[in-house]
Motif scaffolding. Structure first.
Motif, PDB file in Angstrom:
ATOM      1  N   PHE A 104     -12.894  75.283 -18.857  1.00 53.76           N
ATOM      2  CA  PHE A 104     -12.861  74.975 -17.360  1.00 53.76           C
ATOM      3  C   PHE A 104     -14.024  73.797 -17.155  1.00 53.76           C
ATOM      4  N   ALA A 105     -15.183  74.137 -17.470  1.00 57.36           N
ATOM      5  CA  ALA A 105     -15.979  73.066 -17.138  1.00 57.36           C
ATOM      6  C   ALA A 105     -15.835  71.614 -17.675  1.00 57.36           C
ATOM      7  N   HIS A 130     -17.605  81.545 -25.325  1.00 60.43           N
ATOM      8  CA  HIS A 130     -17.427  81.119 -24.054  1.00 60.43           C
ATOM      9  C   HIS A 130     -16.259  79.938 -23.941  1.00 60.43           C
ATOM     10  N   GLN A 131     -15.458  80.142 -24.706  1.00 69.38           N
ATOM     11  CA  GLN A 131     -14.471  79.253 -24.733  1.00 69.38           C
ATOM     12  C   GLN A 131     -13.600  78.803 -23.547  1.00 69.38           C
ATOM     13  N   GLY A 132     -13.518  79.854 -22.812  1.00 65.53           N
ATOM     14  CA  GLY A 132     -12.868  79.634 -21.472  1.00 65.53           C
ATOM     15  C   GLY A 132     -13.365  78.961 -20.650  1.00 65.53           C
ATOM     16  N   ALA A 133     -14.675  79.322 -20.310  1.00 69.37           N
ATOM     17  CA  ALA A 133     -15.824  78.723 -19.309  1.00 69.37           C
ATOM     18  C   ALA A 133     -15.886  77.270 -19.677  1.00 69.37           C
ATOM     19  N   ASN A 134     -16.190  77.086 -20.943  1.00 75.92           N
ATOM     20  CA  ASN A 134     -16.492  75.811 -21.476  1.00 75.92           C
ATOM     21  C   ASN A 134     -15.055  74.689 -21.285  1.00 75.92           C
TER      22      ASN A 134
END
Length: 59
Positions: free
Chosen positions: A9-10, A3-7
């Protein structure tokens, strides 16, 4: 699962809010006002119709 992209972004979103607290507060107030207005309109529509809150006139 990665979940690197979502992490990322957050983290960037949180960093942006921390750096711009005043702008984030204004945006938050605007969002809450819109949500409360929408809820109040629905509540008023329910109240104006025959609802449990309205007194019934007995003839």
């Amino acid at each position: 699962m990665e979940h690197q992209g979502a992490n990322l972004f957050a983290q960037q979103l949180v960093q942006l809010v921390i750096e711009n607290k005043f702008i984030a507060a204004v945006v938050w107030i605007i969002i809450m006002a819109l949500i409360l207005r929408k809820i109040a309109k629905k509540d008023n529509d329910i109240y104006l119709k025959e609802s449990i809150f309205k007194k019934k006139n007995k003839k």
